[in-house]
Design a protein around this motif. Structure first.
Motif, PDB file in Angstrom:
ATOM      1  N   LEU A 101      -0.413   1.344 -13.975  1.00  0.00           N
ATOM      2  CA  LEU A 101       0.194   2.850 -13.759  1.00  0.00           C
ATOM      3  C   LEU A 101       0.185   1.946 -11.971  1.00  0.00           C
ATOM      4  CD1 LEU A 101      -3.653   5.311 -14.262  1.00  0.00           C
ATOM      5  CD2 LEU A 101      -1.082   5.045 -15.224  1.00  0.00           C
ATOM      6  N   PRO A 102       1.201   3.249 -11.245  1.00  0.00           N
ATOM      7  CA  PRO A 102       1.716   3.131  -9.739  1.00  0.00           C
ATOM      8  C   PRO A 102       0.374   3.010  -8.791  1.00  0.00           C
ATOM      9  CG  PRO A 102       2.824   5.294 -10.938  1.00  0.00           C
ATOM     10  CD  PRO A 102       1.816   4.717 -12.026  1.00  0.00           C
ATOM     11  N   ALA A 103       0.646   2.296  -7.601  1.00  0.00           N
ATOM     12  CA  ALA A 103      -0.505   2.795  -6.611  1.00  0.00           C
ATOM     13  C   ALA A 103      -0.207   4.265  -6.238  1.00  0.00           C
ATOM     14  CB  ALA A 103       0.547   2.243  -5.361  1.00  0.00           C
ATOM     15  N   ASP A 104      -1.907   4.081  -6.634  1.00  0.00           N
ATOM     16  CA  ASP A 104      -2.321   5.634  -5.521  1.00  0.00           C
ATOM     17  C   ASP A 104      -2.124   5.243  -3.859  1.00  0.00           C
ATOM     18  OD1 ASP A 104      -3.417   8.088  -4.812  1.00  0.00           O
ATOM     19  OD2 ASP A 104      -4.818   7.983  -6.420  1.00  0.00           O
ATOM     20  N   GLY A 162      -8.303   1.431 -13.881  1.00  0.00           N
ATOM     21  CA  GLY A 162      -7.252   0.127 -13.832  1.00  0.00           C
ATOM     22  C   GLY A 162      -6.251  -0.282 -12.754  1.00  0.00           C
ATOM     23  N   LEU A 163      -6.484   0.778 -11.404  1.00  0.00           N
ATOM     24  CA  LEU A 163      -5.621   0.993 -10.331  1.00  0.00           C
ATOM     25  C   LEU A 163      -5.429  -1.002  -9.950  1.00  0.00           C
ATOM     26  CD1 LEU A 163      -5.474   3.907  -9.120  1.00  0.00           C
ATOM     27  CD2 LEU A 163      -3.762   3.197 -10.048  1.00  0.00           C
ATOM     28  N   THR A 164      -4.266  -1.188  -9.501  1.00  0.00           N
ATOM     29  CA  THR A 164      -4.076  -2.669  -9.269  1.00  0.00           C
ATOM     30  C   THR A 164      -3.913  -2.937  -6.856  1.00  0.00           C
ATOM     31  OG1 THR A 164      -2.112  -2.863  -9.105  1.00  0.00           O
ATOM     32  CG2 THR A 164      -3.869  -3.759 -10.859  1.00  0.00           C
ATOM     33  N   GLU A 165      -3.374  -1.032  -6.965  1.00  0.00           N
ATOM     34  CA  GLU A 165      -2.934  -0.806  -5.105  1.00  0.00           C
ATOM     35  C   GLU A 165      -3.104   0.279  -4.715  1.00  0.00           C
ATOM     36  OE1 GLU A 165       0.908  -2.536  -4.487  1.00  0.00           O
ATOM     37  OE2 GLU A 165       0.893  -1.423  -2.404  1.00  0.00           O
ATOM     38  N   ILE A 166      -4.110   0.500  -4.051  1.00  0.00           N
ATOM     39  CA  ILE A 166      -4.053   2.098  -3.134  1.00  0.00           C
ATOM     40  C   ILE A 166      -3.905   1.804  -2.455  1.00  0.00           C
ATOM     41  CG2 ILE A 166      -5.786   3.084  -4.998  1.00  0.00           C
ATOM     42  CD1 ILE A 166      -7.996   2.290  -3.232  1.00  0.00           C
ATOM     43  N   ARG A 222       6.358  -0.241  -2.915  1.00  0.00           N
ATOM     44  CA  ARG A 222       4.916  -0.134  -2.112  1.00  0.00           C
ATOM     45  C   ARG A 222       5.408  -0.644  -0.914  1.00  0.00           C
ATOM     46  NH1 ARG A 222       4.090  -5.763  -3.950  1.00  0.00           N
ATOM     47  NH2 ARG A 222       1.819  -5.531  -3.771  1.00  0.00           N
ATOM     48  N   PHE A 223       4.504  -0.468  -0.091  1.00  0.00           N
ATOM     49  CA  PHE A 223       4.987  -0.689   1.298  1.00  0.00           C
ATOM     50  C   PHE A 223       3.868  -1.971   1.970  1.00  0.00           C
ATOM     51  CE2 PHE A 223       6.286   3.313   0.597  1.00  0.00           C
ATOM     52  CZ  PHE A 223       8.296   3.986   1.606  1.00  0.00           C
ATOM     53  N   ASN A 224       4.039  -2.187   2.995  1.00  0.00           N
ATOM     54  CA  ASN A 224       3.208  -3.305   3.310  1.00  0.00           C
ATOM     55  C   ASN A 224       3.380  -3.396   4.569  1.00  0.00           C
ATOM     56  OD1 ASN A 224       1.591  -5.375   4.469  1.00  0.00           O
ATOM     57  ND2 ASN A 224       2.908  -6.846   2.967  1.00  0.00           N
ATOM     58  N   ARG A 225       2.949  -2.948   5.722  1.00  0.00           N
ATOM     59  CA  ARG A 225       3.063  -3.194   7.179  1.00  0.00           C
ATOM     60  C   ARG A 225       5.286  -2.334   7.584  1.00  0.00           C
ATOM     61  NH1 ARG A 225       0.642  -7.089  10.756  1.00  0.00           N
ATOM     62  NH2 ARG A 225      -1.494  -7.636   9.746  1.00  0.00           N
ATOM     63  N   GLN A 266       7.487  -1.916   5.836  1.00  0.00           N
ATOM     64  CA  GLN A 266       8.167  -2.747   4.939  1.00  0.00           C
ATOM     65  C   GLN A 266       7.689  -2.308   3.581  1.00  0.00           C
ATOM     66  OE1 GLN A 266      10.403  -4.415   6.584  1.00  0.00           O
ATOM     67  NE2 GLN A 266       9.631  -4.184   8.676  1.00  0.00           N
ATOM     68  N   HIS A 267       9.414  -1.801   2.851  1.00  0.00           N
ATOM     69  CA  HIS A 267       9.120  -1.877   1.466  1.00  0.00           C
ATOM     70  C   HIS A 267      10.073  -2.495   0.589  1.00  0.00           C
ATOM     71  CE1 HIS A 267      13.461  -0.283   0.874  1.00  0.00           C
ATOM     72  NE2 HIS A 267      13.244   0.048   2.877  1.00  0.00           N
ATOM     73  N   GLU A 268       9.198  -2.680  -0.565  1.00  0.00           N
ATOM     74  CA  GLU A 268       9.941  -3.317  -1.948  1.00  0.00           C
ATOM     75  C   GLU A 268      10.023  -2.162  -2.452  1.00  0.00           C
ATOM     76  OE1 GLU A 268       7.381  -7.056  -2.064  1.00  0.00           O
ATOM     77  OE2 GLU A 268       6.815  -6.318  -3.770  1.00  0.00           O
ATOM     78  N   PRO A 269      10.827  -2.343  -4.211  1.00  0.00           N
ATOM     79  CA  PRO A 269      10.756  -2.164  -5.012  1.00  0.00           C
ATOM     80  C   PRO A 269       9.860  -2.447  -6.198  1.00  0.00           C
ATOM     81  CG  PRO A 269      12.744  -3.245  -4.989  1.00  0.00           C
ATOM     82  CD  PRO A 269      11.643  -3.569  -3.975  1.00  0.00           C
ATOM     83  N   VAL A 270       9.462  -1.857  -7.048  1.00  0.00           N
ATOM     84  CA  VAL A 270       7.986  -2.074  -7.741  1.00  0.00           C
ATOM     85  C   VAL A 270       8.125  -1.113  -9.287  1.00  0.00           C
ATOM     86  CG1 VAL A 270       5.934  -0.189  -7.014  1.00  0.00           C
ATOM     87  CG2 VAL A 270       6.028  -2.781  -8.347  1.00  0.00           C
ATOM     88  N   HIS A 271       9.077  -1.706 -10.104  1.00  0.00           N
ATOM     89  CA  HIS A 271       8.792  -1.186 -11.172  1.00  0.00           C
ATOM     90  C   HIS A 271       7.098  -0.506 -11.966  1.00  0.00           C
ATOM     91  CE1 HIS A 271      12.803  -1.208 -13.401  1.00  0.00           C
ATOM     92  NE2 HIS A 271      12.745  -1.294 -14.363  1.00  0.00           N
ATOM     93  N   PHE A 272       7.372   0.752 -12.582  1.00  0.00           N
ATOM     94  CA  PHE A 272       6.985   2.013 -13.419  1.00  0.00           C
ATOM     95  C   PHE A 272       7.272   1.828 -15.058  1.00  0.00           C
ATOM     96  CE2 PHE A 272       8.944   5.349 -11.149  1.00  0.00           C
ATOM     97  CZ  PHE A 272       9.055   5.467 -12.173  1.00  0.00           C
TER      98      PHE A 272
END
Ligand code: ZN
Ligand code: ZN
Length: 266
Positions: A3-6, A32-36, A255-258, A260-266
């Motif tokens: 599942l994508p990040a919430d 089972g989420l890996t990112e919120i 997805r975001f970090n500080r 900055q963004h990057e793509p993530v496949h779902f």
């Protein structure tokens, strides 16, 4: 399926949510989420603006609560964010807010179409009866377009919020969507698929398929959010949100970090 990040969840500091960030994080791991990401209602410049957000002096406490959850659940990526109300004239305040902590992203939301009317507030449902629905949608999308183009936000929250109570204009809203999404595309701003709409009278994810199809045509990126105001709502209906995104032609989210963004496949 992963599942994508919430990316949209609240804390009790906003005065209308239950459960600590620790409880939301525990639930995320359970399903089972890996990112919120926590994105509670940001303070306004004036604490007496309304009664459904944290006060300015609570901002550090909010960050500390999220840090506590990060420390307790190292196996889960937990982002630090805010859902910020966009009102014209608040740009400088929002800019100063951005400088106060190392935020991962800002969700820009329009709840207010005037200083006095938050259109999703059940206590103000009578306002909807006084006004023509299309006029409200026009005012709302005008502000949302400004928010998307402001460069202040990474994500626009619940893009078709005016449908919340199931009151919809008979007019064609596509020109409003197009103008908003052109601004989002121009500013590189994402929109969220927010499953809270399924729990409201409109019984539909924000945004609906029509807006989302145009978003895809305009290459507007997406994120996912439950808008959880209680731990059991974390990741709720995400399979449906993913299906809706895929139907519209999306295969990746941001997805975001500080900030900055990057793509993530779902
Ligand atoms: Zn809320
Ligand atoms: Zn909101």
């Amino acid at each position: 399926m992963q599942l994508p990040a919430d990316y949209h969840m609240h804390t009790p500091l906003c005065r209308h949510a239950a459960g600590e960030p620790l409880d939301y994080a525990r639930r995320a791991v359970e399903i089972g989420l890996t990112e919120i990401g926590f994105s509670d209602h940001s303070p306004m410049e004036r604490d007496d603006f309304d009664d459904w957000r944290m006060a300015d002096r609570q901002l550090d406490e909010y960050v500390a609560k999220v840090r506590l959850a990060q420390a307790a659940f190292p196996q889960l990526t937990i982002r630090l964010a805010l859902e910020v109300d966009y009102l014209p004239g608040q740009e400088d305040w929002i800019g100063r807010l951005a400088a106060r902590h190392p935020w991962d992203y800002f969700i820009g939301s329009v709840h207010y179409v005037s200083d006095a009317w938050d259109i999703d507030n059940p206590a103000k449902l009578a306002e909807w009866k006084r006004l023509d629905a299309f006029a409200v949608w026009q005012a709302y999308f005008q502000r949302l377009t400004q928010a998307a183009g402001s460069g202040l936000f990474d994500i626009i929250g619940h893009a078709d919020l005016p449908k919340k109570f199931g009151i919809r204009p008979v007019q064609d809203c596509r020109p409003l969507y197009q103008e908003f999404l052109a601004a989002a595309a121009g500013a590189g701003c994402a929109i969220e698929l927010n499953t809270a709409g399924l729990r409201k009278d409109c019984r539909e994810i924000y945004p609906g398929p029509e807006l989302l199809r145009i978003a895809r045509q305009q290459h507007v990126p997406i994120t996912f959010g439950s808008d959880a105001h209680a731990p059991h709502e974390v990741g709720l209906n995400f399979a449906e949100a993913v299906a809706l995104a895929r139907d519209a032609g999306y295969t990746e989210a941001r997805r975001f970090n500080r900030r900055q963004h990057e793509p993530v496949h779902f």
